[in-house]
Scaffold this motif. Structure first.
Motif, mmCIF file in Angstrom:
data_model
loop_
_atom_site.group_PDB
_atom_site.id
_atom_site.type_symbol
_atom_site.label_atom_id
_atom_site.label_comp_id
_atom_site.label_asym_id
_atom_site.label_seq_id
_atom_site.Cartn_x
_atom_site.Cartn_y
_atom_site.Cartn_z
ATOM 1 N N PRO A 59 -12.365 31.463 19.545
ATOM 2 C CA PRO A 59 -12.521 32.917 19.660
ATOM 3 C C PRO A 59 -11.382 33.647 18.937
ATOM 4 C CG PRO A 59 -12.895 31.867 21.776
ATOM 5 C CD PRO A 59 -12.364 30.798 20.865
ATOM 6 N N GLY A 60 -11.749 34.622 18.134
ATOM 7 C CA GLY A 60 -10.739 35.425 17.443
ATOM 8 C C GLY A 60 -10.227 34.830 16.151
ATOM 9 N N ALA A 61 -10.820 33.709 15.684
ATOM 10 C CA ALA A 61 -10.320 33.065 14.462
ATOM 11 C C ALA A 61 -10.460 33.984 13.250
ATOM 12 C CB ALA A 61 -11.058 31.751 14.220
ATOM 13 N N LEU A 62 -11.626 34.615 13.107
ATOM 14 C CA LEU A 62 -11.822 35.522 11.983
ATOM 15 C C LEU A 62 -10.961 36.768 12.137
ATOM 16 C CD1 LEU A 62 -13.219 36.328 9.376
ATOM 17 C CD2 LEU A 62 -15.145 37.185 10.737
ATOM 18 N N LEU A 63 -10.836 37.269 13.358
ATOM 19 C CA LEU A 63 -9.993 38.442 13.604
ATOM 20 C C LEU A 63 -8.550 38.154 13.208
ATOM 21 C CD1 LEU A 63 -9.519 41.256 14.773
ATOM 22 C CD2 LEU A 63 -9.263 40.189 17.026
ATOM 23 N N GLU A 64 -8.075 36.966 13.501
ATOM 24 C CA GLU A 64 -6.705 36.595 13.147
ATOM 25 C C GLU A 64 -6.510 36.626 11.634
ATOM 26 O OE1 GLU A 64 -5.627 32.586 14.205
ATOM 27 O OE2 GLU A 64 -3.501 33.101 14.393
ATOM 28 N N LEU A 65 -7.519 36.163 10.920
ATOM 29 C CA LEU A 65 -7.480 36.203 9.458
ATOM 30 C C LEU A 65 -7.419 37.643 8.954
ATOM 31 C CD1 LEU A 65 -9.919 34.149 7.212
ATOM 32 C CD2 LEU A 65 -9.561 36.579 6.822
ATOM 33 N N LEU A 66 -8.294 38.495 9.487
ATOM 34 C CA LEU A 66 -8.361 39.882 9.029
ATOM 35 C C LEU A 66 -7.094 40.663 9.366
ATOM 36 C CD1 LEU A 66 -12.056 40.697 10.019
ATOM 37 C CD2 LEU A 66 -11.169 40.105 7.758
ATOM 38 N N GLN A 67 -6.452 40.295 10.466
ATOM 39 C CA GLN A 67 -5.244 41.016 10.867
ATOM 40 C C GLN A 67 -4.105 40.826 9.874
ATOM 41 O OE1 GLN A 67 -4.769 39.567 14.910
ATOM 42 N NE2 GLN A 67 -5.489 41.498 15.762
ATOM 43 N N GLU A 68 -4.104 39.709 9.158
ATOM 44 C CA GLU A 68 -3.057 39.509 8.147
ATOM 45 C C GLU A 68 -3.116 40.613 7.092
ATOM 46 O OE1 GLU A 68 -0.609 37.363 8.154
ATOM 47 O OE2 GLU A 68 -1.282 36.404 10.014
ATOM 48 N N ASN B 84 -6.426 47.137 2.194
ATOM 49 C CA ASN B 84 -7.838 47.451 2.349
ATOM 50 C C ASN B 84 -8.693 46.342 1.760
ATOM 51 O OD1 ASN B 84 -10.143 49.111 2.927
ATOM 52 N ND2 ASN B 84 -10.243 49.627 0.750
ATOM 53 N N LEU B 85 -9.717 45.899 2.511
ATOM 54 C CA LEU B 85 -10.639 44.886 2.024
ATOM 55 C C LEU B 85 -11.869 45.555 1.420
ATOM 56 C CD1 LEU B 85 -10.521 42.113 4.766
ATOM 57 C CD2 LEU B 85 -9.112 42.400 2.732
ATOM 58 N N MET B 86 -12.271 45.099 0.241
ATOM 59 C CA MET B 86 -13.399 45.666 -0.481
ATOM 60 C C MET B 86 -14.637 44.774 -0.404
ATOM 61 S SD MET B 86 -11.104 46.754 -3.761
ATOM 62 C CE MET B 86 -12.305 47.879 -4.445
ATOM 63 N N LEU B 87 -14.441 43.505 -0.062
ATOM 64 C CA LEU B 87 -15.552 42.573 0.089
ATOM 65 C C LEU B 87 -15.093 41.436 0.982
ATOM 66 C CD1 LEU B 87 -18.363 41.296 -0.890
ATOM 67 C CD2 LEU B 87 -16.980 40.062 -2.559
ATOM 68 N N ILE B 88 -15.940 41.034 1.924
ATOM 69 C CA ILE B 88 -15.736 39.790 2.660
ATOM 70 C C ILE B 88 -17.110 39.188 2.886
ATOM 71 C CG2 ILE B 88 -15.609 41.052 4.868
ATOM 72 C CD1 ILE B 88 -13.827 38.673 5.840
ATOM 73 N N GLN B 89 -17.279 37.964 2.414
ATOM 74 C CA GLN B 89 -18.576 37.303 2.514
ATOM 75 C C GLN B 89 -18.370 35.854 2.914
ATOM 76 O OE1 GLN B 89 -21.491 38.251 -0.384
ATOM 77 N NE2 GLN B 89 -22.588 36.323 -0.199
ATOM 78 N N SER B 90 -19.118 35.417 3.914
ATOM 79 C CA SER B 90 -19.018 34.035 4.371
ATOM 80 C C SER B 90 -19.900 33.141 3.522
ATOM 81 C CB SER B 90 -19.418 33.932 5.839
ATOM 82 O OG SER B 90 -20.780 34.296 6.015
ATOM 83 N N ALA C 216 0.600 39.363 2.845
ATOM 84 C CA ALA C 216 -0.664 39.040 3.519
ATOM 85 C C ALA C 216 -1.150 37.651 3.114
ATOM 86 C CB ALA C 216 -1.718 40.095 3.191
ATOM 87 N N LEU C 217 -1.032 37.329 1.836
ATOM 88 C CA LEU C 217 -1.453 36.009 1.370
ATOM 89 C C LEU C 217 -0.561 34.910 1.946
ATOM 90 C CD1 LEU C 217 -2.380 36.678 -2.380
ATOM 91 C CD2 LEU C 217 -3.833 36.758 -0.355
ATOM 92 N N MET C 218 0.729 35.170 2.043
ATOM 93 C CA MET C 218 1.618 34.195 2.673
ATOM 94 C C MET C 218 1.242 33.986 4.136
ATOM 95 S SD MET C 218 5.464 34.637 1.162
ATOM 96 C CE MET C 218 5.650 36.370 1.575
ATOM 97 N N GLY C 219 0.904 35.078 4.828
ATOM 98 C CA GLY C 219 0.481 34.960 6.217
ATOM 99 C C GLY C 219 -0.768 34.109 6.354
ATOM 100 N N LEU C 220 -1.729 34.307 5.436
ATOM 101 C CA LEU C 220 -2.954 33.510 5.464
ATOM 102 C C LEU C 220 -2.661 32.039 5.197
ATOM 103 C CD1 LEU C 220 -5.280 35.917 3.478
ATOM 104 C CD2 LEU C 220 -5.497 35.337 5.896
#
Length: 310
Positions: free
Chosen positions: A207-216, A223-229, A257-261
């Protein structure tokens, strides 16, 4: 490597070719059509071409999965620029064909959602079969295998066809985004109106795995312009995410942000930082506290605090 050869999704007469020819350098390059997106990109990987132009996103249908999957796998490649092309289709037929004669139609799978309503209204009984590209559909009509093809009007002359109907599109202002892809190298200097593309693999499914990614991105004001699984191929429920973020990797907010990811994800693939098409060089407004100066000031404060110089 051929420094003067660019490949693209062919055959001749595709929207991809039209987008490629809009680039100034195309006039001095050998433009080579390929049968598929993987073939165009493999020519770059193998050193047969310096770059390839391929479609990556459509304003109606979303991401072009063949391109996203190819960039996420195999030997790494880098996006160096993008091109936006307005898309309107023509119904191409052999000379003398009337609308009432059209019983079978073809075109690229991405084209179908953009003309579905027009088909329902004007050719409700026509059978659709997908082609490798819109231009390939035109070739199949030339060979007599279909009655009509949805393609760019400019493809008619190449295949000896006539545009029976032009300016076909269900959505106004539809456009497709193309990217010029080459072998990895240092990104061009930031322009102030840039985009950074990455592919990110999630770790454990929790739970929250994707949210953790987006929070970075969110906590740094990116600002994110595209996110596609996209499925990873490792089984149901295993996905990676193609992400376009506003900014350049050299911007502190984007770099951090990239370092956080990289810290929290098992794999991150950097696809490039490049100028945003259709944008001026004006620097987009940033959220307070997310400019390079803000990051530098915060780092300086931390250093002074660690040294007892508060």
């Amino acid at each position: 490597m051929s420094a003067t050869r660019y490949t693209y999704l062919g055959p001749e007469g595709t929207f991809t070719e039209a987008a490629l020819r809009s680039l100034p350098e195309a006039a001095t390059r050998e433009l080579v059509p390929m049968v598929s997106v993987p073939a165009a990109l493999d020519a770059v990987r193998n050193g047969e071409a310096a770059a390839a132009l391929v479609p990556i996103e459509n304003s109606v249908e979303g991401g072009v999965t063949a391109t996203l999957d190819e960039l996420a796998s195999g030997e790494p490649l880098t996006i160096y620029r993008e091109v936006l092309l307005p898309i309107a289709f023509a119904l191409l037929v052999r000379p003398g064909t009337r609308l009432a004669d059209v019983k079978t139609v073809t075109g690229h799978p991405v084209a179908q959602p953009q003309v579905r309503n027009w088909l329902r209204t004007h050719l409700p009984h026509a059978l659709w079969e997908s082609a490798a590209s819109n231009a390939d559909g035109a070739r199949l009509v030339q060979e007599g295998r279909f009655d009509a093809a949805f393609a760019g009007e400019f493809a008619a002359a190449t295949y000896g066809l006539e545009p029976l109907v032009t300016e076909i599109h269900d959505a106004e202002n539809a456009e497709t985004r193309f990217v010029l892809v080459g072998r990895p190298a240092r990104p061009a200097a930031p322009t102030g109106a840039d985009k950074t593309s990455v592919v990110i693999w999630l770790g454990e499914d929790q739970p929250g795995a994707l949210l953790e990614l987006l929070q970075e991105f969110a906590v740094r004001g990116v600002n994110l312009m595209l996110i596609q699984s996209r499925p990873t191929g490792a089984g149901i429920g295993n996905y990676c995410f193609a992400v376009d973020a506003e900014g350049h990797i050299s911007d502190r907010r984007v770099g951090e942000a990239l370092m956080g990811l990289k810290r929290i994800c098992p794999k991150v693939r950097f696809l490039g930082s490049y100028p945003r098409a259709g944008m001026s060089a004006d620097v987009p407004a940033l959220r307070a506290g997310t400019s390079d100066a803000d990051f530098i000031e915060a780092a300086d404060w931390l250093s002074r605090s660690q040294d007892g110089r508060v």
